[in-house]
Write a protein that holds these residues in place. Structure first.
Motif, PDB file in Angstrom:
ATOM      1  N   GLY A   1       0.700  -1.149   0.162  1.00  0.00           N
ATOM      2  CA  GLY A   1      -0.004  -0.082  -0.210  1.00  0.00           C
ATOM      3  C   GLY A   1       0.808   1.171   0.153  1.00  0.00           C
ATOM      4  N   ILE A   2       2.041   1.067  -0.318  1.00  0.00           N
ATOM      5  CA  ILE A   2       3.055   2.302  -0.510  1.00  0.00           C
ATOM      6  C   ILE A   2       3.344   2.681  -1.602  1.00  0.00           C
ATOM      7  N   PRO A   3       3.019   4.040  -2.231  1.00  0.00           N
ATOM      8  CA  PRO A   3       3.336   4.619  -3.562  1.00  0.00           C
ATOM      9  C   PRO A   3       4.715   4.293  -4.080  1.00  0.00           C
ATOM     10  N   ALA A   4       4.532   3.829  -5.277  1.00  0.00           N
ATOM     11  CA  ALA A   4       6.189   3.677  -5.748  1.00  0.00           C
ATOM     12  C   ALA A   4       6.212   3.676  -7.382  1.00  0.00           C
ATOM     13  N   ARG A   5       7.181   4.064  -7.935  1.00  0.00           N
ATOM     14  CA  ARG A   5       7.372   3.919  -9.253  1.00  0.00           C
ATOM     15  C   ARG A   5       8.787   3.540  -9.512  1.00  0.00           C
ATOM     16  N   VAL A   6       8.855   3.231 -10.843  1.00  0.00           N
ATOM     17  CA  VAL A   6      10.499   2.977 -11.307  1.00  0.00           C
ATOM     18  C   VAL A   6      11.106   4.037 -12.066  1.00  0.00           C
ATOM     19  N   GLY A   7      12.219   4.838 -11.847  1.00  0.00           N
ATOM     20  CA  GLY A   7      12.904   5.665 -12.398  1.00  0.00           C
ATOM     21  C   GLY A   7      13.840   5.251 -13.513  1.00  0.00           C
ATOM     22  N   ILE A   8      14.053   5.965 -14.557  1.00  0.00           N
ATOM     23  CA  ILE A   8      14.802   5.234 -15.385  1.00  0.00           C
ATOM     24  C   ILE A   8      15.741   6.732 -16.010  1.00  0.00           C
ATOM     25  N   GLY A   9      17.231   6.318 -16.034  1.00  0.00           N
ATOM     26  CA  GLY A   9      18.122   7.370 -16.507  1.00  0.00           C
ATOM     27  C   GLY A   9      19.398   6.555 -16.349  1.00  0.00           C
ATOM     28  N   PHE A  10      20.223   7.501 -15.737  1.00  0.00           N
ATOM     29  CA  PHE A  10      21.840   6.987 -15.901  1.00  0.00           C
ATOM     30  C   PHE A  10      22.190   7.203 -14.426  1.00  0.00           C
ATOM     31  N   THR A  11      23.400   6.285 -14.074  1.00  0.00           N
ATOM     32  CA  THR A  11      24.319   6.596 -13.088  1.00  0.00           C
ATOM     33  C   THR A  11      24.823   8.042 -13.202  1.00  0.00           C
ATOM     34  N   GLN A  12      25.675   8.525 -11.890  1.00  0.00           N
ATOM     35  CA  GLN A  12      26.259   9.501 -12.110  1.00  0.00           C
ATOM     36  C   GLN A  12      27.581   9.528 -13.035  1.00  0.00           C
ATOM     37  N   GLY A  13      27.835   8.405 -13.742  1.00  0.00           N
ATOM     38  CA  GLY A  13      28.910   8.324 -14.563  1.00  0.00           C
ATOM     39  C   GLY A  13      30.398   8.170 -13.956  1.00  0.00           C
ATOM     40  N   ALA A  14      31.319   8.188 -14.732  1.00  0.00           N
ATOM     41  CA  ALA A  14      32.703   8.102 -14.236  1.00  0.00           C
ATOM     42  C   ALA A  14      33.295   9.445 -13.887  1.00  0.00           C
ATOM     43  N   GLU A  15      33.892   9.726 -12.811  1.00  0.00           N
ATOM     44  CA  GLU A  15      34.401  11.093 -12.498  1.00  0.00           C
ATOM     45  C   GLU A  15      35.696  11.172 -13.197  1.00  0.00           C
ATOM     46  N   GLN A  16      35.758  12.215 -13.938  1.00  0.00           N
ATOM     47  CA  GLN A  16      36.947  12.602 -14.840  1.00  0.00           C
ATOM     48  C   GLN A  16      37.985  13.687 -13.956  1.00  0.00           C
TER      49      GLN A  16
END
Length: 755
Positions: free
Chosen positions: A478-493
């Protein structure tokens, strides 16, 4: 008189090869070639069953039915796991196939080509191409309309030609065109009796027709409007090498690319967090999470984002200005951050959906560099425990979730007293190494008929599966939830910026809290010591949840201790970072047993196919030999019908040796034709005359004044006589004049005649 049997073996073989060749046009749409082998095997089964059943004079309706039965059994044995005895499709196999086809359709609708060659896609394509092969077989042998084979071939070309951004391979045209030409040519009556010039002319004409038809299909597909994910033909406008994570692109397609594509460079990000494109809120039973409705609350957005600055924790906000420079990113959705408060520099045409927290437009594009302002401050565990998870009713929808999944969620969260601890208990169930969950792009196959149950049983998969599984388990509470889509933060330069590539594509869970807003929970386990980020900070002074947890297999999960919330190192989702769970609670090698089972299944299938091929190869000559032995035994007995049996064997033997026996001719006319063409000796002629006289006496009776065979015959003139020596005498004469070649020994001409 016997009528000719036509098994249509040659034209239907070329038809089957045309379908197989045409299926190679799908190679730009599906990764790899592993999906082609089941197609070849299933099409071969359909062809073999058709030829074998027609050889024995099976009615057309029965041939079609038997082909469909063999088709379904071969698909069940090759690609399903719940068939009766491994091959017979029962209700469980039908349910499994239905769920797989539904999942494949979702993948087709949500993937930019080439789509990964998943088990579901392979099953879907095999069923589709197999059905086309069956239809082509009916066009050739059943409807006697071989030219109609071009219709399913046109369908095979129009789809990839319209969707693929690449040129179709040359062999996808050459093979079907040649085979289609062969179908048209060999389907012509008396093709085998044409002289070389006439046969060559027919083949050339058929080839011209085939090439023209296939070329026309591609030309028509190139002019089709509004097709593909961009509203037009991708190969007419989209440059190659660009990627996007729109709802029409599954993450796995990006993760499995061997060569990652640079997506964007991010500068000014001091607290690493996930770069987000959109969220999946709509739960579709049997298919998973989908995008749902996207609404343009604000059009041509530029500046502050409406509804993003009203958090009750405004005093704790940590606003950062982040510059994002897109590289080979092309999509309808703009990468921003979950807690973005403003956007600048994106130009016109972008709209904002405040419910989804998504910026989008109607057409895919590669945006110019833009600046995002985002609140990177994290709520603490204590703050979330005092908060309440609330949201729209549709965000808690979890219909048709397997009962065992709901029960597991309740067991894992038993004893928790607030929403955060409940969600955190589920999070720890997936992330605790003791529970045996591993990250892998090579998803193990299950046999429950439900992908969610299979994933929780195998405990191996990629980020999308983890996010979807946890989100739906959260919803069952009964807890509202969804799936987020995108990218991780990536590799630090070295300069402090972050490089995001297609291998950083990711999915996670978002849970809605009344005061805090949406909070990220990442259930995907770490890979090679590198893990994901959580959207809250650790509060070691706060009491941890003591939720008792119970796993569905393997080791006992730990209690709901808080997951580390500090920014971890970049989560590199490489296609080579595949880990396989090898042990269960009982210490058995679960994955190894599964692999050996698959090996045993393949060995069995290969043996079965080999036996079928051997039987199909030997069947014609064995059938003809059996028929001859039966007739000779009858002719030897001298009983009723023995003369007819002897005559039928003589006629079939003459046909086997290439003598064209006219259909509808009288028995004496046929006998004269055999005697003249075979140049029978005087003795063989007398034996043939004896059989003819006996047959006429049996058929028409003594009331017609028919006499016994002449006295010079070496056979008895009694009413009941042994006619087998007469058959042997005529057969010997035919063999002397028209020796049988090995092709006609293997496939006797008489088997092509209906009795």
């Amino acid at each position: 008189m016997p009528q000719s049997v036509n098994s249509h073996a040659t034209p239907t073989l070329f038809g089957a090869l045309a379908v197989i060749g045409g299926s190679t046009a799908l190679t730009p749409l599906i990764s790899g070639t592993s999906w082609l082998l089941p197609i070849v095997e299933v099409v071969a089964v359909i062809w073999l069953v058709g030829v074998a059943t027609r050889l024995v004079g099976t009615p057309s309706w029965a041939v079609e039915l038997l082909q469909l039965v063999a088709f379904s059994m071969s698909v069940t044995g090759l690609q399903l796991h719940s068939g009766i005895g491994g091959f017979v499709p029962g209700s469980a196999a039908i349910d499994e196939a239905t769920a797989a086809v539904r999942a494949a359709w979702v993948q087709i609708m949500t993937t930019l080509p080439p789509t990964p060659a998943t088990a579901e896609i392979s099953l879907f394509v095999t069923i589709t191409i197999g059905a086309l092969a069956w239809v082509c077989d009916q066009f050739i042998a059943g409807a006697k309309a071989p030219a109609l084979v071009g219709l399913p071939l046109l369908g095979l070309y129009s789809v990839p030609a319209a969707i693929s951004s690449e040129m179709l391979p040359w062999y996808a045209f050459a093979l079907p065109a040649a085979c289609f030409a062969a179908v048209l040519a060999t389907s012509q009556p008396h093709f085998g009796r044409l002289n070389a010039k006439a046969a060559l002319s027919l083949v050339v004409t058929s080839a011209v027709i085939a090439v023209s038809a296939i070329g026309a299909s591609v030309a028509l597909s190139d002019t089709a409007p509004s097709i593909g994910t961009e509203g037009r033909l991708p190969h007419m406008g989209q440059p190659g090498g660009h990627i996007g994570l729109s709802p029409w692109a599954l993450l796995r397609g990006e993760l499995s690319k061997s060569d990652p594509v640079d997506v964007a460079r991010v500068a000014g990000l001091t607290t690493p967090t996930y770069l987000r494109t959109f969220a999946l809120e709509k739960w579709e039973p049997g298919a998973g999470f989908g995008l749902g409705t996207v609404s343009a609350d604000s059009r041509n957005i530029d500046g502050a984002l409406p509804g993003t600055g009203d958090s009750e924790n405004d005093s704790a906000r940590d606003i950062e200005s982040i510059t994002i420079t897109p590289q080979q990113y092309r999509d309808k959705f703009l990468p921003i951050y979950l807690d973005s408060t403003g956007i600048n520099g994106i130009g016109s045409g972008w709209n904002f959906d405040s419910e989804l927290g998504t910026i989008f437009r109607t057409d895919a594009t590669t945006p110019a560099p833009y600046t995002v302002t985002a609140d990177t401050a994290m709520a603490t565990e204590a703050e979330l425990r005092s908060d309440t998870a609330v949201g729209r009713q549709d965000l808690t929808e979890a219909t048709d979730v397997p009962a065992e999944v709901s029960a597991l969620a309740k067991r894992l969260t038993a004893g928790t007293t607030n929403s955060f601890d409940a969600v955190n208990a589920l999070l720890n169930f997936f992330t605790d190494p003791a529970n045996g969950f591993t990250y892998s792009l090579q998803t193990p196959l299950g046999n429950s008929g439900n992908a969610l149950s299979d994933f929780l049983s195998s405990r191996s998969g990629y980020c999308e599966q983890y996010a979807a599984a946890m989100a739906i388990m959260v919803r069952t509470l009964g807890i509202p939830a969804r799936v987020g889509i995108g990218f991780t933060q990536g590799a630090e330069q070295p300069d402090g910026s972050y490089q995001v590539t297609s291998n950083d594509a990711h999915a996670w869970v978002e849970v809605s809290f009344a005061k805090t807003g949406w909070v990220i929970f990442d259930p995907t386990p770490s890979v090679d010591g590198q893990g994901g980020l959580q959207g809250f900070s650790s509060d070691t002074a706060s009491p941890s949840s003591t939720a008792p947890t119970t796993g569905t297999a393997a080791a006992t999960p730990t209690t709901g201790a808080s997951a580390p919330a500090t920014a971890l190192s970049t989560r590199k989702q490489s296609a080579t970072a595949t880990v396989t769970r090898t042990t269960t609670a009982a210490g058995s090698t679960h994955q190894g047993n599964t692999n050996w089972g698959r090996v045993a299944l393949w060995i069995g299938l290969i043996a079965l196919i080999g036996a079928a091929l051997a039987l199909a190869t030997a069947a014609p000559s064995l059938l003809r030999r059996r028929r001859r032995q039966h007739r000779l035994a009858h002719a030897t007995s001298g009983g009723p019908g023995s003369a007819s049996a002897a005559w039928q064997e003589i006629v079939d033997t003459a046909v086997d040796h290439g003598i064209d026996v006219g259909v509808g001719d009288s028995i004496r006319t046929v006998a004269n034709t055999i005697a003249q063409h075979a140049a029978l000796s005087a003795h063989a002629r007398m034996e043939l005359r004896a059989v003819v006289t006996s047959v006429e006496k049996d058929w028409y009776g003594p009331e017609l004044g028919l006499s016994d065979p002449p006295a010079e015959s070496t056979q008895s003139t009694q009413a009941e006589r042994n006619l087998a020596p007469s058959v042997h005498a005529v057969s010997t004469g035919l063999q002397h004049t028209y020796p049988l070649s090995w092709p006609h020994r293997w496939w006797p001409r008489s088997l092509r005649r209906k009795q």
